[in-house]
Write a protein that holds these residues in place. Sequence first.
Motif, PDB file in Angstrom:
ATOM      1  N   LEU A 209     -83.579  57.516  20.688  1.00  0.00           N
ATOM      2  CA  LEU A 209     -83.985  58.723  19.958  1.00  0.00           C
ATOM      3  C   LEU A 209     -83.451  59.978  20.653  1.00  0.00           C
ATOM      4  N   CYS A 210     -83.474  59.973  21.984  1.00  0.00           N
ATOM      5  CA  CYS A 210     -82.923  61.114  22.732  1.00  0.00           C
ATOM      6  C   CYS A 210     -81.430  61.260  22.449  1.00  0.00           C
ATOM      7  N   ALA A 211     -80.725  60.138  22.429  1.00  0.00           N
ATOM      8  CA  ALA A 211     -79.288  60.166  22.167  1.00  0.00           C
ATOM      9  C   ALA A 211     -79.005  60.651  20.753  1.00  0.00           C
ATOM     10  N   ALA A 212     -79.826  60.217  19.791  1.00  0.00           N
ATOM     11  CA  ALA A 212     -79.622  60.627  18.403  1.00  0.00           C
ATOM     12  C   ALA A 212     -79.838  62.135  18.252  1.00  0.00           C
ATOM     13  N   LEU A 213     -80.778  62.680  19.017  1.00  0.00           N
ATOM     14  CA  LEU A 213     -81.117  64.100  18.901  1.00  0.00           C
ATOM     15  C   LEU A 213     -80.194  65.020  19.706  1.00  0.00           C
ATOM     16  N   SER A 214     -79.662  64.513  20.812  1.00  0.00           N
ATOM     17  CA  SER A 214     -78.866  65.375  21.686  1.00  0.00           C
ATOM     18  C   SER A 214     -77.413  64.954  21.840  1.00  0.00           C
ATOM     19  N   GLY A 215     -77.102  63.719  21.450  1.00  0.00           N
ATOM     20  CA  GLY A 215     -75.726  63.255  21.572  1.00  0.00           C
ATOM     21  C   GLY A 215     -75.505  62.306  22.731  1.00  0.00           C
ATOM     22  N   GLU A 216     -76.495  62.185  23.638  1.00  0.00           N
ATOM     23  CA  GLU A 216     -76.331  61.250  24.742  1.00  0.00           C
ATOM     24  C   GLU A 216     -77.677  60.827  25.308  1.00  0.00           C
ATOM     25  N   SER A 217     -77.662  59.686  25.964  1.00  0.00           N
ATOM     26  CA  SER A 217     -78.882  59.163  26.578  1.00  0.00           C
ATOM     27  C   SER A 217     -79.287  60.072  27.740  1.00  0.00           C
ATOM     28  N   PRO A 218     -80.598  60.242  27.968  1.00  0.00           N
ATOM     29  CA  PRO A 218     -81.037  61.079  29.099  1.00  0.00           C
ATOM     30  C   PRO A 218     -80.709  60.442  30.443  1.00  0.00           C
ATOM     31  N   PHE A 219     -80.233  59.198  30.426  1.00  0.00           N
ATOM     32  CA  PHE A 219     -79.927  58.502  31.675  1.00  0.00           C
ATOM     33  C   PHE A 219     -78.423  58.387  31.928  1.00  0.00           C
ATOM     34  N   ARG A 220     -77.648  59.106  31.165  1.00  0.00           N
ATOM     35  CA  ARG A 220     -76.193  59.045  31.358  1.00  0.00           C
ATOM     36  C   ARG A 220     -75.828  59.704  32.685  1.00  0.00           C
ATOM     37  N   ARG A 221     -75.018  59.011  33.467  1.00  0.00           N
ATOM     38  CA  ARG A 221     -74.544  59.514  34.747  1.00  0.00           C
ATOM     39  C   ARG A 221     -73.083  59.106  34.906  1.00  0.00           C
ATOM     40  N   ASP A 222     -72.447  59.558  35.981  1.00  0.00           N
ATOM     41  CA  ASP A 222     -71.019  59.287  36.188  1.00  0.00           C
ATOM     42  C   ASP A 222     -70.730  57.902  36.749  1.00  0.00           C
ATOM     43  N   SER A 223     -71.753  57.203  37.216  1.00  0.00           N
ATOM     44  CA  SER A 223     -71.519  55.883  37.798  1.00  0.00           C
ATOM     45  C   SER A 223     -72.658  54.956  37.435  1.00  0.00           C
ATOM     46  N   LEU A 224     -72.404  53.652  37.577  1.00  0.00           N
ATOM     47  CA  LEU A 224     -73.445  52.682  37.284  1.00  0.00           C
ATOM     48  C   LEU A 224     -74.622  52.872  38.235  1.00  0.00           C
ATOM     49  N   GLY A 225     -74.315  53.125  39.503  1.00  0.00           N
ATOM     50  CA  GLY A 225     -75.389  53.358  40.464  1.00  0.00           C
ATOM     51  C   GLY A 225     -76.234  54.557  40.067  1.00  0.00           C
ATOM     52  N   GLY A 226     -75.566  55.604  39.567  1.00  0.00           N
ATOM     53  CA  GLY A 226     -76.289  56.794  39.141  1.00  0.00           C
ATOM     54  C   GLY A 226     -77.187  56.505  37.955  1.00  0.00           C
ATOM     55  N   ILE A 227     -76.702  55.668  37.044  1.00  0.00           N
ATOM     56  CA  ILE A 227     -77.491  55.303  35.863  1.00  0.00           C
ATOM     57  C   ILE A 227     -78.724  54.513  36.280  1.00  0.00           C
ATOM     58  N   LEU A 228     -78.527  53.548  37.158  1.00  0.00           N
ATOM     59  CA  LEU A 228     -79.645  52.732  37.606  1.00  0.00           C
ATOM     60  C   LEU A 228     -80.705  53.594  38.291  1.00  0.00           C
ATOM     61  N   HIS A 229     -80.248  54.512  39.113  1.00  0.00           N
ATOM     62  CA  HIS A 229     -81.175  55.411  39.816  1.00  0.00           C
ATOM     63  C   HIS A 229     -81.926  56.282  38.812  1.00  0.00           C
ATOM     64  N   ALA A 230     -81.204  56.764  37.794  1.00  0.00           N
ATOM     65  CA  ALA A 230     -81.825  57.630  36.783  1.00  0.00           C
ATOM     66  C   ALA A 230     -82.901  56.880  36.007  1.00  0.00           C
ATOM     67  N   VAL A 231     -82.625  55.642  35.674  1.00  0.00           N
ATOM     68  CA  VAL A 231     -83.569  54.854  34.890  1.00  0.00           C
ATOM     69  C   VAL A 231     -84.802  54.486  35.704  1.00  0.00           C
ATOM     70  N   VAL A 232     -84.591  54.086  36.949  1.00  0.00           N
ATOM     71  CA  VAL A 232     -85.695  53.567  37.755  1.00  0.00           C
ATOM     72  C   VAL A 232     -86.450  54.637  38.540  1.00  0.00           C
ATOM     73  N   VAL A 233     -85.766  55.708  38.949  1.00  0.00           N
ATOM     74  CA  VAL A 233     -86.392  56.658  39.865  1.00  0.00           C
ATOM     75  C   VAL A 233     -86.396  58.118  39.418  1.00  0.00           C
ATOM     76  N   ASP A 234     -85.273  58.622  38.956  1.00  0.00           N
ATOM     77  CA  ASP A 234     -85.157  60.055  38.679  1.00  0.00           C
ATOM     78  C   ASP A 234     -86.212  60.574  37.705  1.00  0.00           C
ATOM     79  N   GLU A 235     -86.450  61.878  37.786  1.00  0.00           N
ATOM     80  CA  GLU A 235     -87.332  62.540  36.834  1.00  0.00           C
ATOM     81  C   GLU A 235     -86.736  62.384  35.441  1.00  0.00           C
ATOM     82  N   ILE A 236     -87.557  62.032  34.479  1.00  0.00           N
ATOM     83  CA  ILE A 236     -87.091  61.819  33.106  1.00  0.00           C
ATOM     84  C   ILE A 236     -87.181  63.142  32.354  1.00  0.00           C
TER      85      ILE A 236
END
Length: 556
Positions: A209-236
């Motif tokens: 839903l976030c991607a549909a409204l803004s054009g991208e997932s709120p967990f998009r990052r430049d690397s796989l490690g960054g994505i994993l960190h965003a999903v599991v730890v970062d502020e949403i």
Amino acid sequence: MGTEGENVRVIAGRYRLEERIGRGGMGVVWRAADQLLGRQVAVKELVLDASLSAEEARLQRERTLREARAVAQLRHPHIIVVHDVVEHDERPYIVMELIDGGSLAERIGTNGPVDAREAARIGIALLGALRRAHGAGVLHRDLKPANVLMEAGTDRVVLTDFGIAQVAGATTLTESGSFVGSPEYTAPERMSGDRTGPASDLWSLGALLCAALSGESPFRRDSLGGILHAVVVDEIRPPAQAQPILPVVRGLLERDPDRRLDAAEAERLLREFLETGRTPRVPVPYTPTERDVPRRAVPPPPLPPVREVPEAATPPATDVPRNAKQSARGVLVAAALVAAMAGAGVSAAALLMHDGGSGGNTPASSGPPHMSVSAGPSHPSSQGPSPAPTVTVTRSPASVSASASAADHKAPSGYRQVRDPDGFTLAVPDGFTRSPQGERIFYLSPGQTFRIGIKMADPEPGGPIGVMRAADADGPSTNPGYHDGQVTETSHGGNPAALWEFSWNGYTAAEGPRHTYDLCWEQGGRMYDVWVSAPVGKIREAKEYFDVAVDTFVPA
């Protein structure tokens, strides 16, 4: 392997593959002709792991076909129709209805993000599809815009590609021990290798839903490690465009699957939004017991319930009371984030959130069971608390006289008396750190579970009671899910004061429901605001911190 050349083949003696129309991690999708029934269909050719032995490959094919047939039993207007599941040249194929139209991902890429009403419509359709699948024991596990088709002419929403679906009690389809799915849309419990269930698909829907409204997932990052960190730890941080349906997005993006919004409630809230055009209100998932709710401070000086200063009305931010007269501005506070990733698995430390104190001109604080507190919410600021020096607080009498000295209010055991650089003293729990945020000063517990806020400002028309009533009126716009707000006129050290208490849903799904105590009072030509914010399950501790803060607060 084909019967009619490299590009045109007939499989199972019936389906003529004519044109490749898609490719994904699980295989290739073809436009094909069903020569028996004379209709156009889509055929998905599943690719098996080439590194497997002959026996392992056979077992994987059997498992794939068995689970694909289970998915074929699903019947729902928003789930792709599976006509047939066949095997050809030792390779499994899934024959499905052909949808004339591109995916949601293609639509967003071509026409840009959708508006809130369209996102709600899409969400309702997908929730219906997921409820049907989950009811049959089937998990999708790869819900993302690319797997949602939009039928041309009808705008029918169709969930497709159950290619890595999982049937309850069965081994994951085509899984060989490696991670399967799209990280940006994968629930944290799956990232961490924990047992997953229907709630994991609902997390993916929140990201979609976030991607549909803004054009991208709120967990998009430049690397796989960054994505994993965003999903599991970062502020949403849900996008600003999600504001009209923010309670749904936050509820779905709750890291704890047990507290995540369920499909039925999410669908109800989205329908409410479509029918009324107003942001739906989510009931607080946690219902405090009578002993947990500090109505009128527990001990002696029964102060009426205090409501926490309204916090920024923007997505993820620290709890910061807002000025009743100011428009809610986004408040963002950096929280300490820790994550550890090993191999394909990921484990992360709990996300730290922040609380804000009063907004405008008065600081908010919380204290022990029966103390008066300064109102903070009425004067919100656009910033939230951030970590600072450690401090401890001391507990002292329930009220503080205007002429009282810091020495008269000793810190109780477990607290430390702090002389703040901004010219006041108070007792804060051991281990709390100072975090200045503009005109507000915060003292935060490790992990920012508890937030003590202080604000000093010039008096305002209407005095403390006017300021707090205005903050209460603005509560729904400044604190997501604001409810049970109560403002009581009182006194503090013989000075006019107002006590505000309220509950709300927190700035992010991760931090969850919170409760706030806030006392605002005038003293010596100044207005003070002291407040405490904490999870609803820790109200008793919050009340004590609040009472101590208020009892020991002494202005310069």
